[in-house]
Design a protein around this motif. Structure first.
Motif, PDB file in Angstrom:
ATOM      1  N   LEU A 132       0.951  12.440   3.268  1.00 57.10           N
ATOM      2  CA  LEU A 132       1.974  11.757   3.635  1.00 57.10           C
ATOM      3  C   LEU A 132       2.060  10.300   3.071  1.00 57.10           C
ATOM      4  O   LEU A 132       2.949   9.789   2.232  1.00 57.10           O
ATOM      5  N   GLY A 133       0.747   9.662   3.016  1.00 61.02           N
ATOM      6  CA  GLY A 133       0.416   8.400   2.405  1.00 61.02           C
ATOM      7  C   GLY A 133       0.697   8.572   1.127  1.00 61.02           C
ATOM      8  O   GLY A 133       1.349   7.498   0.345  1.00 61.02           O
ATOM      9  N   LYS A 134       0.307   9.486   0.409  1.00 59.95           N
ATOM     10  CA  LYS A 134       0.225   9.584  -1.168  1.00 59.95           C
ATOM     11  C   LYS A 134       1.792   9.864  -1.515  1.00 59.95           C
ATOM     12  O   LYS A 134       2.454   9.254  -2.666  1.00 59.95           O
ATOM     13  N   VAL A 183       3.347   6.695  -1.421  1.00 64.62           N
ATOM     14  CA  VAL A 183       3.326   5.715  -2.616  1.00 64.62           C
ATOM     15  C   VAL A 183       4.111   6.100  -3.693  1.00 64.62           C
ATOM     16  O   VAL A 183       4.546   5.260  -4.508  1.00 64.62           O
ATOM     17  N   ASP A 184       4.177   7.434  -4.009  1.00 64.92           N
ATOM     18  CA  ASP A 184       4.981   8.139  -5.040  1.00 64.92           C
ATOM     19  C   ASP A 184       6.480   7.596  -4.948  1.00 64.92           C
ATOM     20  O   ASP A 184       7.146   7.501  -6.005  1.00 64.92           O
ATOM     21  N   ILE A 185       6.979   7.150  -3.833  1.00 69.32           N
ATOM     22  CA  ILE A 185       8.646   6.816  -3.754  1.00 69.32           C
ATOM     23  C   ILE A 185       8.560   5.355  -3.259  1.00 69.32           C
ATOM     24  O   ILE A 185       9.444   4.949  -2.947  1.00 69.32           O
ATOM     25  N   SER A 230       3.052   3.907   3.456  1.00 68.96           N
ATOM     26  CA  SER A 230       1.762   4.807   3.219  1.00 68.96           C
ATOM     27  C   SER A 230       0.724   4.138   3.728  1.00 68.96           C
ATOM     28  O   SER A 230      -0.155   4.815   4.031  1.00 68.96           O
ATOM     29  N   MET A 231       0.419   2.756   3.818  1.00 68.50           N
ATOM     30  CA  MET A 231      -0.802   2.208   4.366  1.00 68.50           C
ATOM     31  C   MET A 231      -0.782   2.570   5.657  1.00 68.50           C
ATOM     32  O   MET A 231      -1.807   2.738   6.245  1.00 68.50           O
ATOM     33  N   PHE A 273      -5.436   1.785  -4.382  1.00 71.11           N
ATOM     34  CA  PHE A 273      -4.338   2.303  -5.498  1.00 71.11           C
ATOM     35  C   PHE A 273      -3.012   1.533  -5.164  1.00 71.11           C
ATOM     36  O   PHE A 273      -2.243   1.035  -5.702  1.00 71.11           O
ATOM     37  N   ASN A 274      -2.894   1.806  -3.627  1.00 71.42           N
ATOM     38  CA  ASN A 274      -1.561   1.305  -3.103  1.00 71.42           C
ATOM     39  C   ASN A 274      -1.409  -0.027  -3.113  1.00 71.42           C
ATOM     40  O   ASN A 274      -0.439  -0.735  -3.396  1.00 71.42           O
TER      41      ASN A 274
END
Length: 201
Positions: A6-8, A11-13, A19-20, A45-46
């Protein structure tokens, strides 16, 4: 695993705060140091997307720490290499060079020795005006890296020889880069054509 996924996705959206929160939940349920390293890397990365360099460096150092604890050599070298990259990106070239040298030394004689490690050292040396060691590492990176990595090596070698006034050698690498770029473009076009054909079968 669910929280990390879910976190990734967040990040994508571009839902970076959400995400954190998911990554922090994932850390609570992480079952191994390997997984913890991957989660800290995702958090780094986030934070990069959020333009928070202090957090990027903090989280990436933790990713390295847990990668080393995991005993997975490939993961450890990859995370340490990434730490060198972000240190260089955020204006800490001395530390970046130190970690890059350590990664290269620790990878010698392993299946994970990579031209990308030489490429990183070559770029750092070139940025510091150390043309001889830069050339040594960049040439080595040509034989053991991805096509994209080879292209970047050729670009750096072009810049290096142009700075030296060695225009014939600079032209040689410019020509090699043009051939590689053309090949990559044709490969991408072929893949896209195959997708279109498959889609309409």
């Amino acid at each position: 695993l669910v929280y990390s996924s879910l976190g990734k996705l967040y990040v994508d959206i571009d839902l970076h705060e959400e995400s954190m929160a998911m990554f922090r939940q994932a850390l609570l349920y992480a079952s191994s140091d390997y997984n913890r390293s991957a989660i800290w890397n995702n958090m780094a990365f986030n934070s990069m997307r959020l333009q928070q360099p202090d957090s990027v460096l903090l989280f990436q150092r933790r990713a390295v720490h847990y990668a080393e604890r995991s005993g997975d050599k490939k993961l450890y070298l990859g995370e340490k290499h990434h730490l060198s990259l972000v240190l260089g990106q955020y204006g800490k070239p001395d530390s970046a060079y130190l970690y890059a040298r350590e990664v290269l030394r620790e990878s010698e004689g392993t299946p994970y020795e990579s031209g990308l490690f030489h490429l990183n050292l070559g770029i750092l040396a070139l940025n510091d005006g150390k043309l001889d060691p830069a050339e040594e590492h960049l040439v080595k990176s040509l034989s053991n890296t991805t096509p994209q990595g080879r292209g970047q090596s050729m670009q750096m070698l072009f810049n290096l020889h142009y700075r030296r006034g060695n225009y014939k050698e600079a032209a040689h690498y410019a020509q090699q880069y043009a051939v590689l770029a053309d090949s990559l473009t044709r490969s991408l076009n072929t893949v896209e054509l195959e997708r279109l054909v498959f889609r309409h079968q």
